[in-house]
Design a protein around this motif. Structure first.
Motif, PDB file in Angstrom:
ATOM      1  N   ARG A 151     -15.464  55.892 -31.002  1.00  0.00           N
ATOM      2  CA  ARG A 151     -14.336  56.614 -31.582  1.00  0.00           C
ATOM      3  C   ARG A 151     -14.403  56.527 -33.096  1.00  0.00           C
ATOM      4  O   ARG A 151     -14.941  55.580 -33.651  1.00  0.00           O
ATOM      5  N   GLY A 152     -13.856  57.532 -33.762  1.00  0.00           N
ATOM      6  CA  GLY A 152     -13.722  57.500 -35.210  1.00  0.00           C
ATOM      7  C   GLY A 152     -15.028  57.281 -35.944  1.00  0.00           C
ATOM      8  O   GLY A 152     -15.983  58.039 -35.804  1.00  0.00           O
ATOM      9  N   LYS A 153     -15.094  56.193 -36.731  1.00  0.00           N
ATOM     10  CA  LYS A 153     -16.261  55.901 -37.542  1.00  0.00           C
ATOM     11  C   LYS A 153     -17.511  55.709 -36.686  1.00  0.00           C
ATOM     12  O   LYS A 153     -18.612  56.140 -37.050  1.00  0.00           O
ATOM     13  N   ALA A 154     -17.346  55.042 -35.521  1.00  0.00           N
ATOM     14  CA  ALA A 154     -18.497  54.828 -34.638  1.00  0.00           C
ATOM     15  C   ALA A 154     -19.053  56.157 -34.146  1.00  0.00           C
ATOM     16  O   ALA A 154     -20.274  56.322 -34.009  1.00  0.00           O
ATOM     17  N   LEU A 155     -18.185  57.112 -33.889  1.00  0.00           N
ATOM     18  CA  LEU A 155     -18.620  58.434 -33.435  1.00  0.00           C
ATOM     19  C   LEU A 155     -19.334  59.182 -34.553  1.00  0.00           C
ATOM     20  O   LEU A 155     -20.348  59.851 -34.323  1.00  0.00           O
ATOM     21  N   ARG A 156     -18.833  59.041 -35.772  1.00  0.00           N
ATOM     22  CA  ARG A 156     -19.496  59.653 -36.930  1.00  0.00           C
ATOM     23  C   ARG A 156     -20.880  59.045 -37.149  1.00  0.00           C
ATOM     24  O   ARG A 156     -21.849  59.762 -37.400  1.00  0.00           O
ATOM     25  N   ASP A 157     -20.959  57.714 -37.036  1.00  0.00           N
ATOM     26  CA  ASP A 157     -22.249  57.045 -37.197  1.00  0.00           C
ATOM     27  C   ASP A 157     -23.246  57.518 -36.147  1.00  0.00           C
ATOM     28  O   ASP A 157     -24.435  57.715 -36.440  1.00  0.00           O
ATOM     29  N   LEU A 158     -22.777  57.707 -34.917  1.00  0.00           N
ATOM     30  CA  LEU A 158     -23.654  58.175 -33.842  1.00  0.00           C
ATOM     31  C   LEU A 158     -24.171  59.575 -34.136  1.00  0.00           C
ATOM     32  O   LEU A 158     -25.349  59.880 -33.886  1.00  0.00           O
ATOM     33  N   PHE A 159     -23.313  60.434 -34.695  1.00  0.00           N
ATOM     34  CA  PHE A 159     -23.733  61.795 -35.044  1.00  0.00           C
ATOM     35  C   PHE A 159     -24.833  61.761 -36.098  1.00  0.00           C
ATOM     36  O   PHE A 159     -25.834  62.480 -36.000  1.00  0.00           O
ATOM     37  N   ILE A 160     -24.664  60.911 -37.120  1.00  0.00           N
ATOM     38  CA  ILE A 160     -25.661  60.818 -38.190  1.00  0.00           C
ATOM     39  C   ILE A 160     -26.984  60.265 -37.652  1.00  0.00           C
ATOM     40  O   ILE A 160     -28.061  60.754 -37.994  1.00  0.00           O
ATOM     41  N   LEU A 161     -26.902  59.249 -36.787  1.00  0.00           N
ATOM     42  CA  LEU A 161     -28.118  58.682 -36.201  1.00  0.00           C
ATOM     43  C   LEU A 161     -28.861  59.737 -35.384  1.00  0.00           C
ATOM     44  O   LEU A 161     -30.099  59.816 -35.430  1.00  0.00           O
TER      45      LEU A 161
ATOM     46  N   MET B 228      -8.897  69.005 -45.575  1.00  0.00           N
ATOM     47  CA  MET B 228      -8.638  68.787 -44.157  1.00  0.00           C
ATOM     48  C   MET B 228      -9.568  67.686 -43.629  1.00  0.00           C
ATOM     49  O   MET B 228     -10.782  67.754 -43.797  1.00  0.00           O
ATOM     50  N   LYS B 229      -8.987  66.674 -42.986  1.00  0.00           N
ATOM     51  CA  LYS B 229      -9.769  65.559 -42.471  1.00  0.00           C
ATOM     52  C   LYS B 229     -10.461  65.957 -41.171  1.00  0.00           C
ATOM     53  O   LYS B 229      -9.851  66.553 -40.281  1.00  0.00           O
ATOM     54  N   TRP B 230     -11.738  65.628 -41.071  1.00  0.00           N
ATOM     55  CA  TRP B 230     -12.518  65.948 -39.880  1.00  0.00           C
ATOM     56  C   TRP B 230     -12.165  64.966 -38.768  1.00  0.00           C
ATOM     57  O   TRP B 230     -12.330  63.762 -38.906  1.00  0.00           O
ATOM     58  N   ASP B 231     -11.655  65.469 -37.644  1.00  0.00           N
ATOM     59  CA  ASP B 231     -11.285  64.629 -36.514  1.00  0.00           C
ATOM     60  C   ASP B 231     -12.457  64.572 -35.542  1.00  0.00           C
ATOM     61  O   ASP B 231     -12.644  65.453 -34.698  1.00  0.00           O
ATOM     62  N   TRP B 232     -13.277  63.538 -35.680  1.00  0.00           N
ATOM     63  CA  TRP B 232     -14.465  63.405 -34.842  1.00  0.00           C
ATOM     64  C   TRP B 232     -14.100  63.273 -33.367  1.00  0.00           C
ATOM     65  O   TRP B 232     -14.794  63.807 -32.491  1.00  0.00           O
ATOM     66  N   ASP B 233     -13.000  62.557 -33.078  1.00  0.00           N
ATOM     67  CA  ASP B 233     -12.615  62.302 -31.691  1.00  0.00           C
ATOM     68  C   ASP B 233     -12.241  63.589 -30.960  1.00  0.00           C
ATOM     69  O   ASP B 233     -12.778  63.894 -29.892  1.00  0.00           O
ATOM     70  N   ARG B 234     -11.329  64.341 -31.559  1.00  0.00           N
ATOM     71  CA  ARG B 234     -10.860  65.552 -30.882  1.00  0.00           C
ATOM     72  C   ARG B 234     -11.948  66.627 -30.806  1.00  0.00           C
ATOM     73  O   ARG B 234     -12.059  67.345 -29.812  1.00  0.00           O
TER      74      ARG B 234
END
Length: 258
Positions: free
Chosen positions: A66-76, A1-7
């Motif tokens: 959104r998307g990858k940028a949101l994932r990067d922000l979470f990791i940071l 299942m793909k993780w939907d960072w946006d939703r």
């Protein structure tokens, strides 16, 4: 299942909507339903009932990761929390060393007197306190000069300050903080490797692995030092993922995700 960072982010923080003054964009982001007016969320792309949170020219729309940028922000921000916790811990250690340096003689007397009391108990369990490596390490600290302990405490406070500055910068996703984190973390990697040559522990290994991964991730994902196009590529990538940019460049409305 793909993780939907946006939703998943919208489910926790709520939607972010915006009404562009440009007619063609306004039509694409707006919908009329039986329950009233709805606007597309700039993060997840779904329609949300109610008035938009803002309005104006499309170029003035808020930047919403959104998307990858949101994932990067979470990791940071995960790294920011780790840096903050580490910084606070180092401050506590520095304060303890400073207090110890100012009462070194009394602490030594207290330790020696209690060591004598524990001698019979240790002998009962066939443990030689006089040749204990733990006791030896503690006794060794009593021979350190006050100036040496004071310098050590000051150095630890300086290191803790760097960690805390990194934490605030990474949490705010500042590019200077990304550079500082990479440079400062990489500078201490040889020391961590050297420590492992003396004594291996799971904590030291885990810390080294985390720091190496942090350096590589930030270096490559955030395109530091001109890698993979540098800052210009990062900015272009962020704009290309923006819902406003997508709708502006699209000939037809972008489909709503379900």
């Amino acid at each position: 299942m793909k993780w939907d960072w946006d939703r998943r982010t919208c489910s926790r923080r709520g939607h972010i909507t915006y009404a562009p003054t440009e007619p063609h964009l306004n039509e694409r982001l707006r919908a009329q339903t039986a329950l009233g007016e709805a606007w597309r969320c700039l993060r997840c792309g779904d329609f949300a009932l109610g008035e938009p949170h803002g309005s104006g020219k499309a170029e003035n729309a808020p930047y919403v990761p959104r998307g990858k940028a949101l994932r990067d922000l979470f990791i940071l921000r995960f790294l920011a929390v780790e840096r903050m916790v580490r910084g606070i811990f180092i401050i506590l250690v520095a304060v303890a060393i400073w207090k110890f340096s100012n009462s070194q003689t009394s602490v030594q007397q207290f330790f020696d007197s209690n060591l004598t009391l524990f001698q019979p108990i240790a002998a009962h369990f066939h443990y030689d306190l006089n040749n204990s490596p733990i006791v030896g390490s503690i006794q060794k600290t009593f021979s350190y000069k006050h100036s040496t302990l004071a310098i050590t405490a000051a150095a630890l406070l300086a290191y803790a300050l760097i960690e805390i500055v990194e934490a605030f910068g990474l949490w705010a996703a500042k590019r200077w903080a990304e550079y500082l984190t990479v440079v400062a973390t990489a500078a201490f990697l040889p020391l961590e490797v050297y420590e492992l040559t003396h004594k291996i522990s799971y904590f030291k290994i885990g810390t080294l692995v985390l720091n190496v991964l942090a350096v590589l991730y930030i270096l490559l994902a955030k395109r530091l030092f001109g890698l993979r196009g540098g800052a210009a590529a990062v900015e272009a990538e962020g704009h290309s993922a923006s819902l406003i940019e997508v709708e502006t460049s699209a000939g037809t409305p972008a489909p709503t995700r379900t």
